[in-house]
Design an enzyme around this catalytic site. Sequence first.
Site, PDB file in Angstrom:
ATOM      1  N   GLY A  43     -17.349  47.875  12.121  1.00 46.51           N
ATOM      2  CA  GLY A  43     -16.841  48.920  13.018  1.00 46.51           C
ATOM      3  C   GLY A  43     -15.647  49.692  12.489  1.00 46.51           C
ATOM      4  N   GLU A  98      -9.326  47.385  13.167  1.00 44.11           N
ATOM      5  CA  GLU A  98     -10.545  47.223  13.964  1.00 44.11           C
ATOM      6  C   GLU A  98     -11.029  48.570  14.509  1.00 44.11           C
ATOM      7  OE1 GLU A  98     -13.013  45.917  15.203  1.00 44.11           O
ATOM      8  OE2 GLU A  98     -12.812  43.795  15.661  1.00 44.11           O
ATOM      9  N   ASP A 102     -12.125  44.501  22.520  1.00 44.52           N
ATOM     10  CA  ASP A 102     -12.686  44.352  23.862  1.00 44.52           C
ATOM     11  C   ASP A 102     -12.106  43.095  24.508  1.00 44.52           C
ATOM     12  OD1 ASP A 102     -15.155  43.148  25.547  1.00 44.52           O
ATOM     13  OD2 ASP A 102     -15.339  45.326  25.524  1.00 44.52           O
ATOM     14  N   THR A 106     -12.444  38.387  18.892  1.00 40.50           N
ATOM     15  CA  THR A 106     -12.632  38.607  17.450  1.00 40.50           C
ATOM     16  C   THR A 106     -11.283  38.684  16.734  1.00 40.50           C
ATOM     17  OG1 THR A 106     -14.659  39.825  17.907  1.00 40.50           O
ATOM     18  CG2 THR A 106     -13.690  40.130  15.721  1.00 40.50           C
ATOM     19  N   ARG A 164     -23.511  54.569  14.454  1.00 40.62           N
ATOM     20  CA  ARG A 164     -22.241  54.483  13.729  1.00 40.62           C
ATOM     21  C   ARG A 164     -21.904  55.815  13.057  1.00 40.62           C
ATOM     22  NH1 ARG A 164     -20.792  48.974  13.459  1.00 40.62           N
ATOM     23  NH2 ARG A 164     -22.523  47.538  13.252  1.00 40.62           N
TER      24      ARG A 164
HETATM   25  P1  IMP Z   1     -14.131  41.410  21.208  1.00 39.89           P
HETATM   26  O1  IMP Z   1     -14.217  40.187  20.332  1.00 39.89           O
HETATM   27  O2  IMP Z   1     -14.701  41.143  22.587  1.00 39.89           O
HETATM   28  O3  IMP Z   1     -12.757  42.008  21.277  1.00 39.89           O
HETATM   29  O4  IMP Z   1     -15.107  42.488  20.670  1.00 39.89           O
HETATM   30  C1  IMP Z   1     -14.949  43.023  19.483  1.00 39.89           C
HETATM   31  C2  IMP Z   1     -16.270  43.344  18.866  1.00 39.89           C
HETATM   32  O5  IMP Z   1     -17.340  43.556  19.815  1.00 39.89           O
HETATM   33  C3  IMP Z   1     -16.058  44.611  18.139  1.00 39.89           C
HETATM   34  O6  IMP Z   1     -15.657  44.365  16.810  1.00 39.89           O
HETATM   35  C4  IMP Z   1     -17.402  45.286  18.278  1.00 39.89           C
HETATM   36  O7  IMP Z   1     -18.241  44.857  17.232  1.00 39.89           O
HETATM   37  C5  IMP Z   1     -17.983  44.783  19.577  1.00 39.89           C
HETATM   38  N1  IMP Z   1     -17.713  45.717  20.695  1.00 39.89           N
HETATM   39  C6  IMP Z   1     -16.961  45.480  21.786  1.00 39.89           C
HETATM   40  N2  IMP Z   1     -16.933  46.535  22.606  1.00 39.89           N
HETATM   41  C7  IMP Z   1     -17.665  47.492  21.999  1.00 39.89           C
HETATM   42  C8  IMP Z   1     -17.984  48.854  22.340  1.00 39.89           C
HETATM   43  O8  IMP Z   1     -17.595  49.413  23.374  1.00 39.89           O
HETATM   44  N3  IMP Z   1     -18.761  49.520  21.452  1.00 39.89           N
HETATM   45  C9  IMP Z   1     -19.226  48.974  20.300  1.00 39.89           C
HETATM   46  N4  IMP Z   1     -18.941  47.717  19.931  1.00 39.89           N
HETATM   47  C10 IMP Z   1     -18.169  46.973  20.780  1.00 39.89           C
HETATM   48 MG    MG Z   2     -21.345  45.747  17.202  1.00 40.08          MG
END
Ligand code: IMP
Ligand code: MG
Length: 174
Positions: A43, A98, A102, A106, A164
């Site tokens: 991303g 990043e 979200d 991660t 993307r």
């Molecule tokens: P987290 O671990 O929940 O913070 O999510 C991070 C990962 O989930 C990011 O690196 C993205 O790959 C994916 N992700 C979370 N939200 C979105 C979004 O709105 N669009 C695209 N990918 C997302």
């Molecule tokens: Mg993804």
Amino acid sequence: MEVHKFDLLYTQDKIACRIRELGEEISRDYAEKDPILIGVLKGCVIFLADLIRNINIPIEVEFISASSYNGNMTAENQVAMVGGPKVSIKGRHILLVEGVVDSGHTVRALIDRLILQEPASIAVVTLLDKPVCRKVEVNIAYKGFDAGDHFVIGFGLDAAQKYRNLPFIGKVIG
Ligand code: IMP
Ligand code: MG
């Protein structure tokens, strides 16, 4: 292929402006720090490419790959990591770059792993932030934009690996 409907959220111009500001801020804050930017694949790619061209101090670039999974696993087990910096980060200043944060799982898992190598500091840079979706605490030092609780695509961000390549940021509406 599943097709998603989306609305425009941030235009190319607006993104370019904001990335210029972030580059200036980072150049100021890290002027004497010789930082290593570690991009979180995939991303980060478009954002990182634009960001580093707006940074005017010496930097290095590395990548790390992370995928998060949903399910009943514990937070620590939810993130699979591959790769990582090929150089020693001990005593170095790290900027983790990043596309979107979200839940925070991660970035939290990556920080927990990188910190074992004793860097001087780690700060998070993200193009998009969804603080209302946070499940674990993460401090974001530099953010491009807020994305509410929308699922966002484009500018490096995917839905099922597609979109993307969109040069702007959209929010999925169906
Ligand atoms: P987290 O671990 O929940 O913070 O999510 C991070 C990962 O989930 C990011 O690196 C993205 O790959 C994916 N992700 C979370 N939200 C979105 C979004 O709105 N669009 C695209 N990918 C997302
Ligand atoms: Mg993804």
